[in-house]
Design an enzyme around this catalytic site. Structure first.
Site, PDB file in Angstrom:
ATOM      1  N   CYS A 142       0.826  -1.218   0.000  1.00 42.69           N
ATOM      2  CA  CYS A 142       0.000   0.000   0.000  1.00 42.69           C
ATOM      3  C   CYS A 142       0.863   1.272   0.000  1.00 42.69           C
ATOM      4  O   CYS A 142       1.584   1.513  -0.944  1.00 42.69           O
ATOM      5  CB  CYS A 142      -0.982  -0.033   1.168  1.00 42.69           C
ATOM      6  SG  CYS A 142      -2.365   1.127   0.984  1.00 42.69           S
ATOM      7  N   HIS A 235      -4.488  -4.864   0.297  1.00 40.71           N
ATOM      8  CA  HIS A 235      -4.231  -5.451   1.618  1.00 40.71           C
ATOM      9  C   HIS A 235      -4.792  -6.863   1.690  1.00 40.71           C
ATOM     10  O   HIS A 235      -5.776  -7.117   2.395  1.00 40.71           O
ATOM     11  CB  HIS A 235      -4.870  -4.592   2.713  1.00 40.71           C
ATOM     12  CG  HIS A 235      -4.189  -3.293   2.959  1.00 40.71           C
ATOM     13  ND1 HIS A 235      -3.019  -3.186   3.690  1.00 40.71           N
ATOM     14  CD2 HIS A 235      -4.503  -2.035   2.573  1.00 40.71           C
ATOM     15  CE1 HIS A 235      -2.650  -1.914   3.752  1.00 40.71           C
ATOM     16  NE2 HIS A 235      -3.527  -1.196   3.084  1.00 40.71           N
ATOM     17  N   GLU A 237      -3.632  -9.135   3.276  1.00 41.31           N
ATOM     18  CA  GLU A 237      -3.388  -9.642   4.625  1.00 41.31           C
ATOM     19  C   GLU A 237      -4.509  -9.305   5.601  1.00 41.31           C
ATOM     20  O   GLU A 237      -4.552  -9.814   6.729  1.00 41.31           O
ATOM     21  CB  GLU A 237      -2.064  -9.094   5.164  1.00 41.31           C
ATOM     22  CG  GLU A 237      -2.087  -7.659   5.675  1.00 41.31           C
ATOM     23  CD  GLU A 237      -2.027  -6.608   4.573  1.00 41.31           C
ATOM     24  OE1 GLU A 237      -2.030  -5.414   4.917  1.00 41.31           O
ATOM     25  OE2 GLU A 237      -1.972  -6.978   3.384  1.00 41.31           O
TER      26      GLU A 237
END
Length: 313
Positions: A142, A235, A237
Site C-alpha cells: 500500500c 491489503h 493480509e
C-alpha cells in the site's frame, strides 16, 4: 513448517487458536535448520494486528521462517504500549549490518502527506536504499509501495476523488508471472487508500513490470526483474473485520467515508462480511516466499549483493 517468532509475541496465542504452527525462539534453538530470515518494517499504527496478520500468512508455508520486527527510530508509536516496542522491535541501527532473505514494508496512514513531509521519511529512504544490497526480495504494501516506487523510480502519487475502500476484483496481466501461479482468472483483494499512481508512469520505466490490476482499483502489483522489489497496492493480509473497523473508525471521526464496497452483504453494516480474499492471500505469500525468497536467496546471506538479474518471473 512453522514460522519462528519472538517468545511471548501476542500473535503466538492467536495462531495457536487458529491451529497454525508457530515456533518460539526457545524451541527453534534446538533445530539445526537454516530458516528464511524475514524482516518486517511495521509502519502501521495497529502494530499487534498487523503483526498477527502477517505471521498468519508467513506461517502457512512449507518453509521455516524466522521473523524480526523493525521500527523507525525517528517516530514513536502511540497506538501500542512502549513495552511492546521495547520487547519485540529493533531499530535500523541494530539490523543494518545483517542480511535478510526477505523483507516486508507495510503501509502507513500518512498517504495524504507529501512523502518528504512524513516524519520518518529520511530514515525510510535509508532503509529502502539498504534493501537493495542486504535483502533478496522486498515486498512493499500500500503506502509502502507508493513510497518505494517514488524513492526508487520517481513514480508520483495522486489523490483520488474519494477513498478507495472495499473489496475489488483483479486479474493477472503478466500471465507467466510465477508470483501469481495458481491464481484464478479473477481474484479479490481489499483496498483502503486515498491515493494512487498512474499505470502509464509505471509502464514508462523499463525495469518495472505490471503483474496484476483491477478495473476499479487500478494497478495492484508491480515487480522488478527477478522480484528483488515487489509493490502491491492492496491489503490481502487484512482480517475479516479490518475494513469494518476502519469504517467505524472513520465514521466516528466524521470523515464521511462511504460503506466499503463489495464487503457487507446488501451494503448493510449489520450483516457479517463474507471473506473472499483469504485463499489468494495465502497463495500470494506462499508464492513470494517460495519463488522469490527461498529459490532465489543464497545459502550464505553475505552473497546477496552479488545476486544477478534474470528475466521477469
Amino acid at each position: 513448517m512453522p514460522i519462528k517468532v519472538p517468545d511471548h509475541l501476542p500473535a503466538v496465542k492467536q495462531m495457536e487458536k487458529e491451529n497454525i504452527f508457530v515456533m518460539t525462539s526457545q524451541r527453534a534453538s534446538t533445530q539445526a535448520i537454516r530458516p528464511l530470515k524475514i524482516l518486517l518494517l511495521n509502519l502501521m499504527p495497529t502494530k499487534i494486528e498487523t503483526e498477527t496478520q502477517l505471521v498468519r500468512l508467513l506461517g502457512n508455508s512449507p518453509l521455516q521462517v524466522e521473523m524480526e520486527l523493525l521500527q523507525t527510530a525517528s517516530h514513536t508509536a502511540t497506538h501500542v504500549s512502549e513495552q511492546h516496542m521495547i520487547d519485540f522491535y529493533k531499530t535500523f541501527d541494530q539490523v543494518k549490518d545483517n542480511n535478510y532473505d526477505g523483507m516486508i514494508i507495510t503501509g502507513a496512514p500518512v498517504e495524504r502527506l507529501a512523502f518528504e513531509e512524513v516524519e520518518y521519511w529520511d530514515e525510510l529512504c535509508e532503509i529502502m536504499e539498504w534493501t537493495k544490497s542486504h535483502v533478496t526480495s522486498t515486498l512493499h504494501i500500500c503506502w509502502g509501495a507508493q513510497a518505494a516506487l517514488y524513492y526508487h523510480y520517481g513514480v508520483k502519487k495522486y489523490e483520488l476523488p474519494e477513498k478507495l475502500f472495499g473489496v475489488y476484483k483483479h486479474k493477472v496481466d503478466h500471465k507467466r508471472s510465477i508470483l501469481f501461479r495458481g491464481f484464478d482468472d479473477v481474484f479479490e483483494v481489499p483496498h483502503s487508500r486515498y491515493t494512487t499512481f498512474k499505470r502509464e508512469d509505471v509502464e514508462a520505466i523499463p525495469t518495472l513490470k505490471i503483474l496484476a490490476s483491477g478495473e476499479e482499483s487500478g494497478v495492484f502489483c508491480v515487480s522488478t526483474k527477478r522480484g528483488r522489489q515487489i509493490f502491491v497496492t492492496g491489503h490481502s493480509e487484512y482480517d475479516a473485520d479490518t475494513l469494518k473497523n476502519e469504517y467505524l473508525r472513520d465514521k466516528k471521526a466524521g470523515l464521511g467515508t462511504k460503506i466499503p464496497k463489495n464487503f457487507f452483504p446488501a451494503d448493510n453494516p449489520a450483516n457479517k462480511p463474507v471473506v473472499s480474499w483469504r485463499s489468494c492471500a495465502n497463495l500470494f505469500y506462499s508464492n513470494w516466499l517460495n519463488y522469490f525468497v527461498y529459490q532465489a536467496t543464497p545459502y550464505d546471506l553475505s552473497e546477496i549483493k552479488e545476486l544477478k538479474r534474470h528475466k521477469f518471473r
